[in-house]
Write a protein that holds these residues in place. Structure first.
Motif, PDB file in Angstrom:
ATOM      1  N   HIS A 190       0.860  -1.184   0.000  1.00 32.28           N
ATOM      2  CA  HIS A 190       0.000   0.000   0.000  1.00 32.28           C
ATOM      3  C   HIS A 190       0.899   1.236   0.000  1.00 32.28           C
ATOM      4  O   HIS A 190       2.129   1.127   0.097  1.00 32.28           O
TER       5      HIS A 190
ATOM      6  N   SER B 213     -12.841  -2.432  -0.728  1.00 39.53           N
ATOM      7  CA  SER B 213     -12.866  -2.619  -2.182  1.00 39.53           C
ATOM      8  C   SER B 213     -14.167  -2.170  -2.824  1.00 39.53           C
ATOM      9  O   SER B 213     -14.230  -1.994  -4.045  1.00 39.53           O
TER      10      SER B 213
ATOM     11  N   GLU C 299     -12.532   5.247  -3.293  1.00 35.64           N
ATOM     12  CA  GLU C 299     -11.381   5.904  -2.679  1.00 35.64           C
ATOM     13  C   GLU C 299     -10.283   4.901  -2.319  1.00 35.64           C
ATOM     14  O   GLU C 299     -10.560   3.757  -1.938  1.00 35.64           O
ATOM     15  N   SER C 300      -9.042   5.349  -2.434  1.00 41.51           N
ATOM     16  CA  SER C 300      -7.931   4.520  -1.983  1.00 41.51           C
ATOM     17  C   SER C 300      -7.955   4.444  -0.462  1.00 41.51           C
ATOM     18  O   SER C 300      -8.139   5.459   0.213  1.00 41.51           O
TER      19      SER C 300
ATOM     20  N   SER D 227      -5.673   4.331   1.585  1.00 41.57           N
ATOM     21  CA  SER D 227      -4.640   5.154   2.208  1.00 41.57           C
ATOM     22  C   SER D 227      -5.058   6.609   2.363  1.00 41.57           C
ATOM     23  O   SER D 227      -4.413   7.369   3.088  1.00 41.57           O
ATOM     24  N   THR D 228      -6.147   7.020   1.697  1.00 40.33           N
ATOM     25  CA  THR D 228      -6.649   8.388   1.867  1.00 40.33           C
ATOM     26  C   THR D 228      -7.649   8.489   3.016  1.00 40.33           C
ATOM     27  O   THR D 228      -8.060   9.589   3.382  1.00 40.33           O
TER      28      THR D 228
ATOM     29  N   THR E 225      -4.178   2.576   5.873  1.00 40.57           N
ATOM     30  CA  THR E 225      -5.092   3.585   6.387  1.00 40.57           C
ATOM     31  C   THR E 225      -4.519   4.248   7.636  1.00 40.57           C
ATOM     32  O   THR E 225      -3.844   3.609   8.438  1.00 40.57           O
TER      33      THR E 225
END
Length: 451
Positions: free
Chosen positions: A67, A252, A256-257, A259-260, A287
């Motif tokens: 990630h 999933s 949005e990713s 990590s955001t 995250t």
């Protein structure tokens, strides 16, 4: 092992009305995800594959997922943080330190500390050395702690510094875990502490144990559906399933990713809900997790705005409190960063949901269902622009099967009927411990019987 809940909350969405109408006709038809022959409900989602390597432990699995996350854990009150680059080395250091202190594979380690940025490090470090973690509410009375100690026979423990004296007579070594402020102070007392020595251990000094997915990873205590407290034995494979079928799958379904996203962790990490999210799944996604050491309404509001919290997993009483405070805040408060509230662990009333949705029209409200005994794997809500059902606990997670059973006759029931909800998944527990089985054998003997 099958587990059940109140199925009146188990909703198939808009199709439920169709089924009620269908039953009135002479010919009964069923949806493709229900088998009248077996009574089994299949998930409407495509199956998700689980790792096939039998010798894959959950710690290795979590940190093998690539990630682009930078900050992993943030203390909400002080702002002290740990980056993702430091998490795995600290976990390995804990494992090495525990090995040097005599903790070996199969030993049980008691963790009785409040939420902190070090809780995940400690928990995963215990699992990395091949030991079994048993978590308990840090506010538990000494008599409650003694009952759990009698059940699972820990050989080592972690607790708050002020409770080390209480734990010492229990018959095993205990390390006090200092608060974040104490860690930041770099006082001489901290520099001489056993906890600093532990996390400063050479991360590569401990031998790497051979861990099977079916090996016990944790013993969590739950009243379950019986009303009596029992130790739920969860394996590395159970936790891997929880990461895949619960946390990663939900991530999933959104564009949005991960990590955001910024998650606020006010749920206790010793509980399976907080454990599955904040100690396991989210760390595999990159995250950012903002950790509250204990719930405080004012701190909650401040943390949401200060850290730009996007996701807030919570429970019904906090949903009520958040709604009330937003209504009382000038101009409704800000809360602009919030995108999702997920609610679980207890039923929430329709009135509470309605008030929340009206107060936070920009925030997605979903519910979910899972148990300690299923490693939090069960159902999850999912709203779209075309269809919203805030009162539903959602659909079965991928690869999960269920039955609805008449609690008097034991017969299986079709859609639209009310009964016990039985769940089958890779998250279902390995077994339970002593008082529930009314046995007094030593832990190794019991775990061999459960294998």
């Amino acid at each position: 092992m099958s587990t059940f809940s109140k199925p009146s909350q188990f909703s198939g969405g808009d199709e439920e009305t169709i089924f009620h109408t269908t039953y009135k006709s002479k010919k009964v038809s069923y949806p493709p995800w229900y088998s009248p022959e077996t009574g089994v409900y299949q998930s409407k989602y495509p199956p998700v594959p689980l790792p096939s390597d039998p010798f894959l432990d959950v710690v290795s699995f979590i940190f093998s997922h690539k990630h682009d996350g930078l900050t992993a854990l943030v203390d909400s009150s002080s702002g002290f943080s740990l980056s993702y680059s430091k998490i795995l080395p600290l976990v390995k250091s804990i494992a090495s330190g525990l090995h040097q202190m005599g903790v070996s594979q199969g030993d049980v380690v008691l963790i009785s500390v409040p939420n902190s940025i070090h809780f995940p490090i400690i928990f995963l470090g215990v699992l990395a050395v091949g030991a079994i973690a048993t978590a308990i509410n840090p506010l538990s009375s000494l008599s409650e702690i003694k009952k759990q100690v009698l059940d699972c026979k820990p050989s080592f423990g972690f607790c708050s510094p002020e409770r080390v004296g209480e734990f010492s007579p229990l018959g095993f070594p205990v390390i006090g875990v200092p608060s974040t402020e104490f860690l930041m102070s770099e006082s001489q007392h901290y520099k001489d502490s056993d906890f600093l020595k532990l996390i400063s251990s050479d991360p590569n000094s401990a031998p790497r144990p051979k861990i099977n997915q079916q090996d016990a990873a944790a013993i969590l205590y739950s009243s379950g559906t019986t009303g009596s407290c029992k130790g739920t034995v969860l394996t590395h494979g159970n936790f891997i399933a929880s990461v895949v079928q619960f946390v990663r799958f939900e991530a999933s379904t959104y564009a949005e990713s991960p990590s955001t996203n910024v998650y606020l962790a006010s749920l206790p990490m010793f509980h399976v809900y907080g454990l599955a999210l904040f100690v396991m799944g989210l760390l595999s996604l990159g995250t950012r997790i903002v950790v509250m050491r204990k719930f405080d309404a004012d701190e909650m509001i401040r943390a949401i705005d200060k850290y730009g919290v996007t996701h807030f997993p919570t429970v019904p009483p906090i949903v009520l409190k958040l709604t009330k405070m937003a209504k009382e805040a000038p101009s409704g408060g800000s809360f602009k960063s919030l995108r999702q509230i997920s609610c679980g662990a207890a039923p929430v009333t329709g009135k509470s949901i309605e008030d929340f949705v009206q107060t936070f029209p920009h925030v997605d409200f979903i519910q979910g269902y899972g148990m300690t005994e299923t490693t939090a794997v069960g159902t999850r809500g999912y709203n779209t622009e075309k269809f919203r059902n805030y009162g539903s606990i959602g659909l079965l997670a991928p690869s999960v099967q269920a039955k609805v059973v008449n609690w008097t006759t034991g017969s299986v029931l079709p859609p639209g009927k009310t009964g016990e909800l039985w769940i089958r998944s890779a998250g279902n527990m390995k077994g339970t411990l002593f008082r529930y089985l009314k046995r007094l054998q030593a832990l190794p003997k019991l775990l061999n019987q459960l294998s």
